[in-house]
Design an enzyme around this catalytic site. Sequence first.
Site, PDB file in Angstrom:
ATOM      1  N   LYS A 107     -91.136 -28.544 -55.934  1.00  0.00           N
ATOM      2  CA  LYS A 107     -92.309 -28.680 -55.048  1.00  0.00           C
ATOM      3  C   LYS A 107     -93.298 -29.707 -55.566  1.00  0.00           C
ATOM      4  O   LYS A 107     -93.955 -30.402 -54.795  1.00  0.00           O
ATOM      5  CB  LYS A 107     -92.996 -27.331 -54.847  1.00  0.00           C
ATOM      6  N   GLY A 136     -89.607 -19.675 -52.561  1.00  0.00           N
ATOM      7  CA  GLY A 136     -88.334 -19.236 -53.142  1.00  0.00           C
ATOM      8  C   GLY A 136     -87.279 -18.844 -52.131  1.00  0.00           C
ATOM      9  O   GLY A 136     -86.752 -19.677 -51.401  1.00  0.00           O
ATOM     10  N   ILE A 138     -87.435 -17.193 -49.382  1.00  0.00           N
ATOM     11  CA  ILE A 138     -87.797 -17.082 -47.954  1.00  0.00           C
ATOM     12  C   ILE A 138     -87.418 -18.383 -47.243  1.00  0.00           C
ATOM     13  O   ILE A 138     -87.868 -19.452 -47.658  1.00  0.00           O
ATOM     14  CB  ILE A 138     -89.321 -16.838 -47.774  1.00  0.00           C
ATOM     15  N   ASP A 203     -99.616 -24.938 -58.124  1.00  0.00           N
ATOM     16  CA  ASP A 203     -98.250 -24.682 -57.648  1.00  0.00           C
ATOM     17  C   ASP A 203     -98.270 -24.238 -56.182  1.00  0.00           C
ATOM     18  O   ASP A 203     -97.514 -24.764 -55.346  1.00  0.00           O
ATOM     19  CB  ASP A 203     -97.616 -23.599 -58.540  1.00  0.00           C
ATOM     20  N   LYS A 207     -96.947 -26.201 -52.522  1.00  0.00           N
ATOM     21  CA  LYS A 207     -96.144 -25.589 -51.448  1.00  0.00           C
ATOM     22  C   LYS A 207     -96.859 -25.714 -50.109  1.00  0.00           C
ATOM     23  O   LYS A 207     -96.238 -26.025 -49.088  1.00  0.00           O
ATOM     24  CB  LYS A 207     -95.883 -24.120 -51.795  1.00  0.00           C
TER      25      LYS A 207
HETATM   26  P1  NDP Z   1     -86.202 -24.109 -66.180  1.00  0.00           P
HETATM   27  O1  NDP Z   1     -87.288 -24.563 -67.074  1.00  0.00           O
HETATM   28  O2  NDP Z   1     -85.665 -22.729 -66.339  1.00  0.00           O
HETATM   29  O3  NDP Z   1     -84.972 -25.119 -66.313  1.00  0.00           O
HETATM   30  C1  NDP Z   1     -85.112 -26.505 -66.323  1.00  0.00           C
HETATM   31  C2  NDP Z   1     -83.789 -27.109 -66.644  1.00  0.00           C
HETATM   32  O4  NDP Z   1     -83.891 -28.523 -66.587  1.00  0.00           O
HETATM   33  C3  NDP Z   1     -83.280 -26.757 -68.051  1.00  0.00           C
HETATM   34  O5  NDP Z   1     -81.912 -26.485 -68.014  1.00  0.00           O
HETATM   35  C4  NDP Z   1     -83.528 -28.045 -68.848  1.00  0.00           C
HETATM   36  O6  NDP Z   1     -82.594 -28.250 -69.881  1.00  0.00           O
HETATM   37  C5  NDP Z   1     -83.334 -29.078 -67.768  1.00  0.00           C
HETATM   38  N1  NDP Z   1     -84.026 -30.326 -68.058  1.00  0.00           N
HETATM   39  C6  NDP Z   1     -85.331 -30.518 -68.277  1.00  0.00           C
HETATM   40  N2  NDP Z   1     -85.561 -31.810 -68.538  1.00  0.00           N
HETATM   41  C7  NDP Z   1     -84.365 -32.436 -68.490  1.00  0.00           C
HETATM   42  C8  NDP Z   1     -83.944 -33.766 -68.694  1.00  0.00           C
HETATM   43  N3  NDP Z   1     -84.810 -34.711 -69.025  1.00  0.00           N
HETATM   44  N4  NDP Z   1     -82.630 -34.039 -68.561  1.00  0.00           N
HETATM   45  C9  NDP Z   1     -81.750 -33.093 -68.237  1.00  0.00           C
HETATM   46  N5  NDP Z   1     -82.095 -31.814 -68.040  1.00  0.00           N
HETATM   47  C10 NDP Z   1     -83.388 -31.499 -68.175  1.00  0.00           C
HETATM   48  O7  NDP Z   1     -86.708 -24.372 -64.690  1.00  0.00           O
HETATM   49  P2  NDP Z   1     -86.396 -23.508 -63.401  1.00  0.00           P
HETATM   50  O8  NDP Z   1     -84.947 -23.325 -63.242  1.00  0.00           O
HETATM   51  O9  NDP Z   1     -87.282 -22.327 -63.378  1.00  0.00           O
HETATM   52  O10 NDP Z   1     -86.959 -24.485 -62.257  1.00  0.00           O
HETATM   53  C11 NDP Z   1     -86.231 -25.591 -61.801  1.00  0.00           C
HETATM   54  C12 NDP Z   1     -86.930 -26.152 -60.576  1.00  0.00           C
HETATM   55  O11 NDP Z   1     -86.990 -25.144 -59.575  1.00  0.00           O
HETATM   56  C13 NDP Z   1     -88.377 -26.589 -60.804  1.00  0.00           C
HETATM   57  O12 NDP Z   1     -88.673 -27.690 -59.988  1.00  0.00           O
HETATM   58  C14 NDP Z   1     -89.172 -25.375 -60.326  1.00  0.00           C
HETATM   59  O13 NDP Z   1     -90.479 -25.693 -59.931  1.00  0.00           O
HETATM   60  C15 NDP Z   1     -88.322 -24.945 -59.163  1.00  0.00           C
HETATM   61  N6  NDP Z   1     -88.492 -23.556 -58.762  1.00  0.00           N
HETATM   62  C16 NDP Z   1     -88.295 -22.573 -59.690  1.00  0.00           C
HETATM   63  C17 NDP Z   1     -88.408 -21.255 -59.314  1.00  0.00           C
HETATM   64  C18 NDP Z   1     -88.151 -20.159 -60.279  1.00  0.00           C
HETATM   65  O14 NDP Z   1     -88.237 -18.990 -59.880  1.00  0.00           O
HETATM   66  N7  NDP Z   1     -87.817 -20.435 -61.532  1.00  0.00           N
HETATM   67  C19 NDP Z   1     -88.780 -20.885 -57.944  1.00  0.00           C
HETATM   68  C20 NDP Z   1     -88.912 -22.012 -57.034  1.00  0.00           C
HETATM   69  C21 NDP Z   1     -88.790 -23.298 -57.450  1.00  0.00           C
HETATM   70  P3  NDP Z   1     -82.461 -27.236 -71.139  1.00  0.00           P
HETATM   71  O15 NDP Z   1     -82.035 -25.927 -70.568  1.00  0.00           O
HETATM   72  O16 NDP Z   1     -81.402 -27.828 -71.982  1.00  0.00           O
HETATM   73  O17 NDP Z   1     -83.801 -27.211 -71.767  1.00  0.00           O
HETATM   74  N1  HSE Z   2     -94.670 -20.005 -60.596  1.00  0.00           N
HETATM   75  C1  HSE Z   2     -94.162 -19.804 -59.285  1.00  0.00           C
HETATM   76  C2  HSE Z   2     -94.672 -18.458 -58.766  1.00  0.00           C
HETATM   77  C3  HSE Z   2     -92.652 -19.844 -59.303  1.00  0.00           C
HETATM   78  O1  HSE Z   2     -95.214 -17.677 -59.531  1.00  0.00           O
HETATM   79  O2  HSE Z   2     -94.551 -18.206 -57.571  1.00  0.00           O
HETATM   80  C4  HSE Z   2     -92.058 -20.008 -57.946  1.00  0.00           C
HETATM   81  O3  HSE Z   2     -92.378 -21.228 -57.366  1.00  0.00           O
END
Ligand code: NDP
Ligand code: HSE
Length: 428
Positions: A107, A136, A138, A203, A207
Site C-alpha cells: 500500500k 487484507g 477483505i 498505514d 489504504k
Molecule cells: P515481512 O517483513 O514479513 O517480509 C518481507 C520480506 O521481504 C522478507 O522475506 C524479506 O527478506 C524480504 N525483503 C525485504 N527486503 C528485500 C530485498 N531488498 N530483497 C529481497 N527481499 C527482501 O513483510 P510482510 O510479509 O508482512 O509484508 C509484505 C508486504 O505486504 C508489505 O508491503 C506489507 O505492507 C504488505 N501487507 C502485509 C500484511 C500483513 O499482514 N503482514 C497485510 C497487508 C499488506 P528476509 O525474510 O530474508 O528478511
Molecule cells: N499494520 C497493518 C494493520 C497491517 O495493523 O492493519 C495490515 O496492513
Amino acid sequence: MSTPLRLGIAGLGTVGVGVVRIVQRHAALLETRTGRRVTISAVSARTRDKDRGVRLGDYAWEDDPVALAVRDDVDVFVELMGGSDGPAKAATEAAIRAGKHVVTANKAMLAIHGQELAEAAENKGVSLRFEAAVAGGIPVIKALTEGLAGNEISRVMGVMNGTCNYILTRMQDAGLDYQTVFAEADALGYLEADPTLDVGGIDAGHKLAILAAIAFGTRVDFSGLHIEGIERITIEDIEQAADMGYRIKLLGVAQKTGRGLEARMTPCLVPDTSPLGQLKGGTNMVVLEGDSVDQIVLRGPGAGEGPTASAVMADVLDIARGNTVSVFGIPADQLAAPEPAAASAPAAFYVRMSLIDKPGVLAKIATVLGDAGVSIDRMRQYGHTDPHAPVLIVTHKTARDALDRAIEAMEGTGVLASHPVAIRIEDV
Ligand code: NDP
Ligand code: HSE
C-alpha cells in the site's frame, strides 16, 4: 493443454510464505478454477538460508528482486517485500518494463507512486493488481472496481488498521492506558517495524488514498489526506466517550462535497451500537456507499498470513483467467486531478477539558464557544478529587475551524488546566 501461469515471488515473510503455501496446498483447486496450472518459478528474499517453514527447494533463487522480476520463466511478478521505494519499486518497474504482470500487497508504494506505476502498466498492456494492499483479506478493491462499477460512489469509510483497532478496543475492554496497550501490541508482534505507520495513521492513510482514487476516479493523492494518529487518545477519552454512547475508532472517510474531495484518517467517535462501533480487535471494516446500491459493509481480517495471501491469490487467479481491469478502475490517463476540500464538512464534536474548579469557569467556556458560533448539545462534569474538574462537551454540528477558534480563545481565559482534546463525531 493451456500453459501454466508462472510466478516469481519477491519477499518470503508473512505474506510471501502464505502465498507459497496456498500455491502448494491448492494446486489442483487453482487449476480447476482457472483452467491453468499456477506454478512458482523463482523466489527472492534477503536471507537465503533462513528456515521459513515452507518447501522452497523446487524454486530457483534470486538474491536480487530486479533479476527475479525480469526472468524469462516468470509471467507474474509478485512483490511482497514492502516499502514505498527501494527494491520494491525498482523491481516492480523492471517487471512492467519487461512485460510482466505485477501483483503486490504494498500500500505504501501504491499510495505514493500509484499513478506512475499504473500509467506504466497500462502503456505496456500488463496488469498491476493490489487487492491485498487494502484491508487484507477483505475483497474491497474488487468490490469497488467491479461489484459497484455501476454506481456513482458518494462515500467510502472504514477502519483499515487492525493494530489501532486492537489498541483502542483493548484499552476500552481492559481499562488500560495507551502506553500499556501499545507495549502489549508490540510484544504480540502487531506493530509495523516503524510503529508510527500504524499509530500515526499513515498505514491506514495509504489504504484510504488508494480507495479514494478508485471510488472517485482521481489520481492517488496521499499528500492531500488529513491524517491524525491515535497517540493522544487517553483512557479518559475512551471511558467518557463510552459514557456518552460512543466508541473511538481510527476512521478513514473519503467523500465528495460541494467544495472538493474530503479525505481524512483521524480518530472519530461513532455510536457504540453501529457496526463500526461494535468492531473489535484487529478486524477491519469498510463501508461503501453508492447511488444505486445505497450502503454495503464489508468486514473481515485486515492482516495476517492467510487473509493477506488469500487476497494476493485472488489477483493471481484473475490474471490466470485473463480478466483485465484498469489499475484504478478507469484508465490511468483519464484519472482526474484530485481537488482536496479546503475544510471538512461540519460535524458534532466531543471536547474533553480539564478545568480549574472555581465559580464562573463553565460560564467562560460557554461564552467562548458561543462567540465562535459553536452550540453546545450536551455538557457533563465528572466527580474529581484533585483541583481540576474533568468536563465533557458534545457540540451541535459545527465547522472544525470555528471549534479551533473557540479552543484557541479558551486558552486565553485562564481556566484550562490542560489543552482540550476535540474529536469528531462521525455520522455512520
Ligand atoms: P515481512 O517483513 O514479513 O517480509 C518481507 C520480506 O521481504 C522478507 O522475506 C524479506 O527478506 C524480504 N525483503 C525485504 N527486503 C528485500 C530485498 N531488498 N530483497 C529481497 N527481499 C527482501 O513483510 P510482510 O510479509 O508482512 O509484508 C509484505 C508486504 O505486504 C508489505 O508491503 C506489507 O505492507 C504488505 N501487507 C502485509 C500484511 C500483513 O499482514 N503482514 C497485510 C497487508 C499488506 P528476509 O525474510 O530474508 O528478511
Ligand atoms: N499494520 C497493518 C494493520 C497491517 O495493523 O492493519 C495490515 O496492513
